[in-house]
Design a protein around this motif. Structure first.
Motif, PDB file in Angstrom:
ATOM      1  N   VAL A  16       0.836  -1.202   0.000  1.00  7.64           N
ATOM      2  CA  VAL A  16       0.000   0.000   0.000  1.00  7.64           C
ATOM      3  C   VAL A  16       0.870   1.251   0.000  1.00  7.64           C
ATOM      4  CG1 VAL A  16      -1.671   1.319   1.364  1.00  7.64           C
ATOM      5  CG2 VAL A  16      -1.965  -1.147   1.082  1.00  7.64           C
ATOM      6  N   GLY A 115      -3.602   2.029  -4.422  1.00  6.02           N
ATOM      7  CA  GLY A 115      -3.112   1.820  -3.058  1.00  6.02           C
ATOM      8  C   GLY A 115      -4.240   1.827  -2.045  1.00  6.02           C
ATOM      9  N   TYR A 119      -5.669  -1.289   0.194  1.00  9.36           N
ATOM     10  CA  TYR A 119      -5.825  -1.177   1.645  1.00  9.36           C
ATOM     11  C   TYR A 119      -7.224  -1.596   2.072  1.00  9.36           C
ATOM     12  CZ  TYR A 119      -6.390   0.826   6.266  1.00  9.36           C
ATOM     13  OH  TYR A 119      -6.670   0.991   7.593  1.00  9.36           O
TER      14      TYR A 119
END
Length: 142
Positions: A16, A115, A119
């Protein structure tokens, strides 16, 4: 950042973090004033992308059952190759229409969004784990 690493695990946090960092460095390319600055930002982005690649392999290896590893790693490599090929074509078209700087902006936004999606999806998976049977046989299971 430390809280993310504790909640997600180190490899997932690297995945991430590198995705978001690569996106932000791509976006910063909009503000470069020289070829040296451009080369520096592109090199920095390459380092973050290398971290993403390694972390992706680690996450796949840790979350996919052993008997599915070759299929999962093959899927990751296929998607990577498809993204590189289609990204080159789309990036060339975008550069022709909007200019080269905006290709970096689109890439940056895409990496940051990716990202955050990673997550969210990994957090969702952690909060709803599937029951997995313990591995048997092989060196680790003996």
């Amino acid at each position: 950042a430390v809280g993310v690493a504790i909640n997600l695990g180190f490899s997932k946090a690297i995945l991430v973090g590198c995705s978001v960092a690569a996106g932000l460095t791509y976006i910063l390319v909009l503000f470069v004033g020289s070829a040296v600055q451009l080369a520096g930002f592109v090199a920095l982005t390459g380092l973050f992308m290398g971290g993403m690649s390694s972390a992706t392999s680690a996450v796949v290896g840790a979350t996919v059952p052993r008997e599915m590893h070759s299929r999962a790693f093959g899927a990751v490599q296929s998607v990577t190759a498809l993204a590189m090929a289609s990204g080159s074509i789309l990036g060339g078209g975008l550069a022709t229409v909007l200019g080269l700087r905006y290709v970096f902006l689109v890439n940056g936004v895409a990496f940051v969004v990716t990202g955050f999606l990673a997550y969210l999806l990994m957090s969702l998976r952690e909060s709803h784990p599937k029951k997995r049977e313990p591995a048997t046989g092989g060196r680790m299971g003996e």
